[in-house]
Design an enzyme around this catalytic site. Structure first.
Site, PDB file in Angstrom:
ATOM      1  N   HIS A 188     -13.212   2.732   8.241  1.00 45.42           N
ATOM      2  CA  HIS A 188     -12.425   1.590   7.754  1.00 45.42           C
ATOM      3  C   HIS A 188     -12.945   1.118   6.394  1.00 45.42           C
ATOM      4  O   HIS A 188     -13.290  -0.043   6.211  1.00 45.42           O
ATOM      5  CB  HIS A 188     -12.463   0.446   8.777  1.00 45.42           C
ATOM      6  CG  HIS A 188     -11.246  -0.427   8.708  1.00 45.42           C
ATOM      7  ND1 HIS A 188     -10.608  -0.905   9.814  1.00 45.42           N
ATOM      8  CD2 HIS A 188     -10.531  -0.905   7.651  1.00 45.42           C
ATOM      9  CE1 HIS A 188      -9.572  -1.640   9.447  1.00 45.42           C
ATOM     10  NE2 HIS A 188      -9.504  -1.648   8.140  1.00 45.42           N
ATOM     11  N   ASP A 235      11.142   2.779   6.290  1.00 45.50           N
ATOM     12  CA  ASP A 235      10.762   1.380   6.486  1.00 45.50           C
ATOM     13  C   ASP A 235      12.004   0.662   7.010  1.00 45.50           C
ATOM     14  O   ASP A 235      13.081   0.851   6.452  1.00 45.50           O
ATOM     15  CB  ASP A 235      10.301   0.753   5.137  1.00 45.50           C
ATOM     16  CG  ASP A 235       9.592  -0.587   5.322  1.00 45.50           C
ATOM     17  OD1 ASP A 235      10.168  -1.479   5.976  1.00 45.50           O
ATOM     18  OD2 ASP A 235       8.471  -0.743   4.810  1.00 45.50           O
ATOM     19  N   ILE A 239       0.834  -1.215   0.000  1.00 41.92           N
ATOM     20  CA  ILE A 239       0.000   0.000   0.000  1.00 41.92           C
ATOM     21  C   ILE A 239       0.866   1.261   0.000  1.00 41.92           C
ATOM     22  O   ILE A 239       0.572   2.228  -0.718  1.00 41.92           O
ATOM     23  CB  ILE A 239      -0.978  -0.022   1.198  1.00 41.92           C
ATOM     24  CG1 ILE A 239      -1.930  -1.216   1.069  1.00 41.92           C
ATOM     25  CG2 ILE A 239      -1.766   1.281   1.295  1.00 41.92           C
ATOM     26  CD1 ILE A 239      -2.779  -1.497   2.297  1.00 41.92           C
ATOM     27  N   GLU A 241     -12.138   1.286  17.401  1.00 38.33           N
ATOM     28  CA  GLU A 241     -13.168   1.153  16.353  1.00 38.33           C
ATOM     29  C   GLU A 241     -14.038  -0.088  16.480  1.00 38.33           C
ATOM     30  O   GLU A 241     -15.151  -0.126  15.959  1.00 38.33           O
ATOM     31  CB  GLU A 241     -12.523   1.172  14.962  1.00 38.33           C
ATOM     32  CG  GLU A 241     -11.717  -0.085  14.626  1.00 38.33           C
ATOM     33  CD  GLU A 241     -11.148  -0.066  13.203  1.00 38.33           C
ATOM     34  OE1 GLU A 241     -10.505   0.927  12.833  1.00 38.33           O
ATOM     35  OE2 GLU A 241     -11.355  -1.056  12.475  1.00 38.33           O
ATOM     36  N   CYS A 243       2.232   1.165   7.742  1.00 34.78           N
ATOM     37  CA  CYS A 243       2.928   0.021   8.336  1.00 34.78           C
ATOM     38  C   CYS A 243       1.942  -0.767   9.200  1.00 34.78           C
ATOM     39  O   CYS A 243       0.902  -0.248   9.594  1.00 34.78           O
ATOM     40  CB  CYS A 243       4.120   0.492   9.164  1.00 34.78           C
ATOM     41  SG  CYS A 243       3.692   1.615  10.487  1.00 34.78           S
ATOM     42  N   PRO A 244       2.254  -2.022   9.491  1.00 34.70           N
ATOM     43  CA  PRO A 244       1.344  -2.810  10.338  1.00 34.70           C
ATOM     44  C   PRO A 244       1.419  -2.364  11.796  1.00 34.70           C
ATOM     45  O   PRO A 244       2.401  -1.726  12.198  1.00 34.70           O
ATOM     46  CB  PRO A 244       1.863  -4.236  10.186  1.00 34.70           C
ATOM     47  CG  PRO A 244       3.282  -4.103   9.774  1.00 34.70           C
ATOM     48  CD  PRO A 244       3.432  -2.800   9.051  1.00 34.70           C
ATOM     49  N   ASP A 292      -8.939   6.579   8.707  1.00 33.62           N
ATOM     50  CA  ASP A 292      -9.870   5.545   8.237  1.00 33.62           C
ATOM     51  C   ASP A 292      -9.958   4.440   9.274  1.00 33.62           C
ATOM     52  O   ASP A 292     -10.741   3.503   9.137  1.00 33.62           O
ATOM     53  CB  ASP A 292      -9.374   4.974   6.891  1.00 33.62           C
ATOM     54  CG  ASP A 292     -10.363   3.993   6.278  1.00 33.62           C
ATOM     55  OD1 ASP A 292     -11.572   4.322   6.250  1.00 33.62           O
ATOM     56  OD2 ASP A 292      -9.953   2.899   5.843  1.00 33.62           O
ATOM     57  N   THR A 350      -4.528   5.333   7.348  1.00 37.05           N
ATOM     58  CA  THR A 350      -5.461   4.330   6.799  1.00 37.05           C
ATOM     59  C   THR A 350      -4.977   2.935   7.179  1.00 37.05           C
ATOM     60  O   THR A 350      -5.394   1.953   6.580  1.00 37.05           O
ATOM     61  CB  THR A 350      -5.552   4.421   5.254  1.00 37.05           C
ATOM     62  OG1 THR A 350      -4.237   4.263   4.710  1.00 37.05           O
ATOM     63  CG2 THR A 350      -6.139   5.738   4.797  1.00 37.05           C
ATOM     64  N   SER A 351      -4.076   2.859   8.180  1.00 37.71           N
ATOM     65  CA  SER A 351      -3.451   1.562   8.469  1.00 37.71           C
ATOM     66  C   SER A 351      -4.094   0.835   9.648  1.00 37.71           C
ATOM     67  O   SER A 351      -4.876  -0.094   9.453  1.00 37.71           O
ATOM     68  CB  SER A 351      -1.960   1.769   8.676  1.00 37.71           C
ATOM     69  OG  SER A 351      -1.264   0.687   8.176  1.00 37.71           O
ATOM     70  N   ARG A 352      -3.784   1.257  10.861  1.00 38.12           N
ATOM     71  CA  ARG A 352      -4.423   0.703  12.062  1.00 38.12           C
ATOM     72  C   ARG A 352      -4.464   1.796  13.121  1.00 38.12           C
ATOM     73  O   ARG A 352      -3.494   2.543  13.298  1.00 38.12           O
ATOM     74  CB  ARG A 352      -3.654  -0.507  12.610  1.00 38.12           C
ATOM     75  CG  ARG A 352      -3.870  -1.806  11.856  1.00 38.12           C
ATOM     76  CD  ARG A 352      -5.313  -2.345  11.946  1.00 38.12           C
ATOM     77  NE  ARG A 352      -5.484  -3.584  11.201  1.00 38.12           N
ATOM     78  CZ  ARG A 352      -5.906  -3.653   9.932  1.00 38.12           C
ATOM     79  NH1 ARG A 352      -6.218  -2.566   9.272  1.00 38.12           N
ATOM     80  NH2 ARG A 352      -6.043  -4.833   9.351  1.00 38.12           N
TER      81      ARG A 352
HETATM   82  P1  NAI Z   1       2.740  -4.959   3.734  1.00 38.74           P
HETATM   83  O1  NAI Z   1       2.999  -6.094   4.636  1.00 38.74           O
HETATM   84  O2  NAI Z   1       2.846  -5.143   2.246  1.00 38.74           O
HETATM   85  O3  NAI Z   1       3.751  -3.743   4.113  1.00 38.74           O
HETATM   86  C1  NAI Z   1       3.973  -3.265   5.403  1.00 38.74           C
HETATM   87  C2  NAI Z   1       5.333  -2.574   5.397  1.00 38.74           C
HETATM   88  O4  NAI Z   1       5.496  -1.929   6.658  1.00 38.74           O
HETATM   89  C3  NAI Z   1       6.517  -3.534   5.205  1.00 38.74           C
HETATM   90  O5  NAI Z   1       7.361  -3.061   4.178  1.00 38.74           O
HETATM   91  C4  NAI Z   1       7.221  -3.509   6.561  1.00 38.74           C
HETATM   92  O6  NAI Z   1       8.627  -3.672   6.465  1.00 38.74           O
HETATM   93  C5  NAI Z   1       6.856  -2.117   7.041  1.00 38.74           C
HETATM   94  N1  NAI Z   1       6.990  -1.920   8.479  1.00 38.74           N
HETATM   95  C6  NAI Z   1       6.860  -2.828   9.482  1.00 38.74           C
HETATM   96  N2  NAI Z   1       7.061  -2.235  10.672  1.00 38.74           N
HETATM   97  C7  NAI Z   1       7.321  -0.929  10.414  1.00 38.74           C
HETATM   98  C8  NAI Z   1       7.612   0.198  11.227  1.00 38.74           C
HETATM   99  N3  NAI Z   1       7.660   0.090  12.566  1.00 38.74           N
HETATM  100  N4  NAI Z   1       7.827   1.388  10.628  1.00 38.74           N
HETATM  101  C9  NAI Z   1       7.774   1.505   9.292  1.00 38.74           C
HETATM  102  N5  NAI Z   1       7.495   0.476   8.450  1.00 38.74           N
HETATM  103  C10 NAI Z   1       7.278  -0.728   9.014  1.00 38.74           C
HETATM  104  O7  NAI Z   1       1.332  -4.377   4.130  1.00 38.74           O
HETATM  105  P2  NAI Z   1       0.292  -3.547   3.229  1.00 38.74           P
HETATM  106  O8  NAI Z   1      -0.521  -4.476   2.402  1.00 38.74           O
HETATM  107  O9  NAI Z   1       1.007  -2.443   2.554  1.00 38.74           O
HETATM  108  O10 NAI Z   1      -0.675  -2.962   4.359  1.00 38.74           O
HETATM  109  C11 NAI Z   1      -0.209  -2.027   5.313  1.00 38.74           C
HETATM  110  C12 NAI Z   1      -1.221  -1.912   6.413  1.00 38.74           C
HETATM  111  O11 NAI Z   1      -2.419  -1.327   5.881  1.00 38.74           O
HETATM  112  C13 NAI Z   1      -1.710  -3.265   6.993  1.00 38.74           C
HETATM  113  O12 NAI Z   1      -0.843  -3.696   8.020  1.00 38.74           O
HETATM  114  C14 NAI Z   1      -3.060  -2.925   7.518  1.00 38.74           C
HETATM  115  O13 NAI Z   1      -2.917  -2.550   8.869  1.00 38.74           O
HETATM  116  C15 NAI Z   1      -3.501  -1.702   6.699  1.00 38.74           C
HETATM  117  N6  NAI Z   1      -4.662  -1.975   5.837  1.00 38.74           N
HETATM  118  C16 NAI Z   1      -5.731  -1.132   5.932  1.00 38.74           C
HETATM  119  C17 NAI Z   1      -6.858  -1.323   5.132  1.00 38.74           C
HETATM  120  C18 NAI Z   1      -8.032  -0.403   5.188  1.00 38.74           C
HETATM  121  O14 NAI Z   1      -9.100  -0.772   4.694  1.00 38.74           O
HETATM  122  N7  NAI Z   1      -7.913   0.780   5.737  1.00 38.74           N
HETATM  123  C19 NAI Z   1      -6.916  -2.469   4.194  1.00 38.74           C
HETATM  124  C20 NAI Z   1      -5.695  -3.239   4.128  1.00 38.74           C
HETATM  125  C21 NAI Z   1      -4.618  -3.007   4.943  1.00 38.74           C
END
Ligand code: NAI
Length: 329
Positions: free
Chosen positions: A295, A173, A154, A263, A205-206, A258, A232-234
């Site tokens: 969300h 990252d 994302i 929530e 980030c997660p 988001d 938009t993450s958590r």
């Molecule tokens: P992904 O797993 O592809 O990428 C996450 C990235 O964050 C990785 O490159 C990882 O190295 C990095 N990371 C881990 N810890 C970190 C830190 N402390 N500081 C900086 N970077 C760090 O995940 P993706 O698919 O990009 O999703 C990201 C987040 O988006 C998910 O964890 C989820 O919480 C959220 N999400 C939200 C949605 C929504 O509807 N609002 C839908 C889907 C995901």
């Protein structure tokens, strides 16, 4: 194979039913999975869950005793799952790591542009015949510095879009992807540099122990005065009380969420006829420079279809005892 789908909405029913093969029988429960509802899983081989279902040790232990063998998450994040307990109990689980990163990235940018150009205010004004521009002034994204925290699927999709605006994109990252940075055209920096130099900070980030309350009083104090923050993450990535303090002082100029730390009791349901008891959320909603969506970043037709296809495939691979890169355990 019997699959119980928790937190099921009409759109989940439509998308999962469209792709499910004959050998899997689906049962939909509108309830969220909690310790109070876990008994609904009795008699099912597998359960399908979403972001606010509770998969703590207590719930997982109950699931195990009810005979549940597999958990398929129809989402990317899995901070609501106690993976250690899952492993100890021998319950296999899988997620949908990348169904449509563009869906969330495009929503991120929608929030950014709505806030910046005050579209939420203009929409209401013009409906009432008010065409005044007072208070609607935004700023050009072109030439501004956008800081992306987390360059997974994302974060990279968001960086790509922001480059299209002509923004200077920087990212942090712990696991850098230098190949993608070069091809998209952004630079990695230390977290501190990103926070102190960005006009817009977007979280991708997660939620982990390390990233919990990444944005708090101390880190927000290092940011540019009037910074725009998009999450938009958590929800747990930001200290919500700090957001309120810093919105009041003007340190944060614009905020879009988001996701929200608390929530789970509110999002995905209609509370418009009840009295919302969450004073923190209500205070946030009272700011003119704050936008909250419930969300919905993932919520596009393409994403729902992909989530359904991958979720069912994850289950099939478990049943056939085949290797699966989406498996968490
Ligand atoms: P992904 O797993 O592809 O990428 C996450 C990235 O964050 C990785 O490159 C990882 O190295 C990095 N990371 C881990 N810890 C970190 C830190 N402390 N500081 C900086 N970077 C760090 O995940 P993706 O698919 O990009 O999703 C990201 C987040 O988006 C998910 O964890 C989820 O919480 C959220 N999400 C939200 C949605 C929504 O509807 N609002 C839908 C889907 C995901």
């Amino acid at each position: 194979m019997n699959l119980a789908v928790f937190s099921a909405k009409s759109y989940d029913k439509t998308s999962l039913t469209a792709v499910v093969p004959e050998q899997i029988s689906l049962h939909f429960f509108e309830s969220r999975l909690t310790i109070d509802t876990v008994k609904l899983a009795a008699g099912f081989d597998a359960i399908c869950v979403f972001v606010n279902d509770e998969l703590n040790r207590e719930v997982l232990t109950q699931l195990k005793s009810l005979g549940v063998k597999y958990i398929v998450l129809r989402c990317a994040g899995f901070n609501n799952l106690d993976l250690t307990a899952c492993k100890e109990l021998g319950i296999r689980c899988a997620r949908v790591p990348s169904y449509s990163p563009e869906a969330v990235a495009e929503h991120t940018v929608a929030l950014m542009m709505t806030l910046n150009r005050r579209i939420h205010k203009a929409y209401n004004r013009t409906k009432e015949g008010n065409f005044s521009l007072s208070g609607l002034m935004g700023f050009n994204i072109y030439g501004k510095t956008v800081g992306i925290i987390g360059t997974g699927n994302i974060g990279l999709a968001t960086a790509r879009i922001m480059k299209g605006f002509g923004a200077h994109v920087i990212a942090y990252d712990p696991f850098e992807n230098s190949k993608m940075a070069e091809s998209i055209g952004f630079e990695y920096t230390e977290l501190n540099t990103l926070l102190t130099t960005s006009d817009i900070v977007s979280l991708h980030c997660p939620l982990t122990k390390e990233s919990h309350h990444l944005l708090n009083d101390a880190s927000i104090a290092t940011m540019k005065t009037g910074v725009m923050i998009i999450n938009t993450s958590r929800g747990g990535l930001v200290d919500t009380q700090s957001l309120i303090t810093n919105l009041k002082s003007g340190q944060i100029g614009n905020l879009a969420l988001d996701v929200y730390e608390q929530e789970s009791e509110l999002f995905f349901e209609d509370h418009s006829s009840s009295i919302i008891q969450d004073d923190v959320l209500q205070r946030l909603l009272s700011f003119p420079n704050v936008i909250i969506t419930g969300h919905q970043g993932f919520f596009t037709a393409e994403a729902l279809e992909q989530i359904a296809v991958t979720t069912i495939n994850n289950l099939n691979l478990f049943a056939e005892e085949k290797a699966n890169p989406n498996s968490l355990f």
